[in-house]
Design a protein around this motif. Sequence first.
Motif, mmCIF file in Angstrom:
data_model
loop_
_atom_site.group_PDB
_atom_site.id
_atom_site.type_symbol
_atom_site.label_atom_id
_atom_site.label_comp_id
_atom_site.label_asym_id
_atom_site.label_seq_id
_atom_site.Cartn_x
_atom_site.Cartn_y
_atom_site.Cartn_z
ATOM 1 N N PRO A 166 0.636 -1.226 -0.046
ATOM 2 C CA PRO A 166 0.059 0.054 0.129
ATOM 3 C C PRO A 166 0.883 1.473 -0.121
ATOM 4 N N SER A 167 0.404 2.089 -0.617
ATOM 5 C CA SER A 167 1.041 3.582 -0.581
ATOM 6 C C SER A 167 1.287 4.095 0.826
ATOM 7 N N PRO A 168 2.050 4.949 1.087
ATOM 8 C CA PRO A 168 2.169 5.495 2.741
ATOM 9 C C PRO A 168 1.155 6.243 3.032
ATOM 10 N N GLU A 169 0.285 6.792 2.140
ATOM 11 C CA GLU A 169 -1.065 7.625 2.422
ATOM 12 C C GLU A 169 -1.895 6.560 2.937
ATOM 13 N N CYS A 170 -2.256 5.519 2.391
ATOM 14 C CA CYS A 170 -2.962 4.381 2.745
ATOM 15 C C CYS A 170 -2.742 3.880 4.332
ATOM 16 N N SER A 171 -1.571 3.987 4.651
ATOM 17 C CA SER A 171 -1.096 3.281 6.078
ATOM 18 C C SER A 171 -1.132 4.395 7.135
ATOM 19 N N ARG A 172 -1.395 5.684 6.703
ATOM 20 C CA ARG A 172 -1.418 6.722 7.873
ATOM 21 C C ARG A 172 -2.660 6.689 8.401
ATOM 22 N N ALA A 173 -2.897 6.879 9.740
ATOM 23 C CA ALA A 173 -4.187 7.323 10.185
ATOM 24 C C ALA A 173 -4.668 8.590 9.925
ATOM 25 N N ALA A 174 -5.905 8.587 10.070
ATOM 26 C CA ALA A 174 -6.686 10.042 9.599
ATOM 27 C C ALA A 174 -5.980 11.041 10.496
ATOM 28 N N LEU A 175 -5.987 11.126 11.645
ATOM 29 C CA LEU A 175 -5.651 12.461 12.416
ATOM 30 C C LEU A 175 -3.985 12.657 11.953
ATOM 31 N N ASP A 176 -3.294 11.686 11.451
ATOM 32 C CA ASP A 176 -1.817 11.669 11.306
ATOM 33 C C ASP A 176 -1.982 12.562 9.680
ATOM 34 N N ARG A 177 -2.902 12.296 9.132
ATOM 35 C CA ARG A 177 -3.177 13.024 7.846
ATOM 36 C C ARG A 177 -3.730 14.319 7.753
ATOM 37 N N ARG A 178 -3.883 14.688 9.220
ATOM 38 C CA ARG A 178 -4.351 16.139 9.275
ATOM 39 C C ARG A 178 -6.142 16.113 9.156
ATOM 40 N N ALA A 179 -6.885 14.946 9.344
ATOM 41 C CA ALA A 179 -8.430 15.007 9.160
ATOM 42 C C ALA A 179 -8.945 15.550 10.486
ATOM 43 N N TRP A 225 -11.608 15.864 13.426
ATOM 44 C CA TRP A 225 -12.010 14.714 14.406
ATOM 45 C C TRP A 225 -13.274 13.949 13.812
ATOM 46 N N ALA A 226 -14.316 14.416 13.291
ATOM 47 C CA ALA A 226 -15.436 13.658 12.590
ATOM 48 C C ALA A 226 -14.980 12.810 11.619
ATOM 49 N N GLY A 227 -14.072 13.297 10.883
ATOM 50 C CA GLY A 227 -13.616 12.479 9.672
ATOM 51 C C GLY A 227 -12.693 11.533 10.240
ATOM 52 N N ALA A 228 -11.911 11.592 11.135
ATOM 53 C CA ALA A 228 -11.120 10.620 11.778
ATOM 54 C C ALA A 228 -11.985 9.459 12.500
ATOM 55 N N ILE A 229 -12.980 9.937 13.186
ATOM 56 C CA ILE A 229 -13.740 9.056 13.814
ATOM 57 C C ILE A 229 -14.550 8.191 12.687
ATOM 58 N N ALA A 230 -15.079 8.740 11.634
ATOM 59 C CA ALA A 230 -15.726 8.077 10.726
ATOM 60 C C ALA A 230 -14.811 7.091 10.033
#
Length: 64
Positions: free
Chosen positions: A2-15, A17-22
């Motif tokens: 997988p690409s590095p983007e796929c393996s990063r958590a939502a908050l690590d990608r600056r999403a 809170w609602a997006g990260a929880i979803a």
Amino acid sequence: MPSPECSRAALDRRADWAGAIAEGVAAGSLACTKRGAQPALPELAAIRPLAVTVASTLISRPLD
């Protein structure tokens, strides 16, 4: 692989809170559909459509 983007958590990608929880709820839900810990890890391409549905049901309100 997988690409590095796929393996990063939502908050690590600056999403937000609602997006990260979803995304977390969607990823956990999808992981329950296969046997084995590693084979069950979903790809981001599978997580995102379900996360949109999950996000549409979230209710945000201040904590008391």
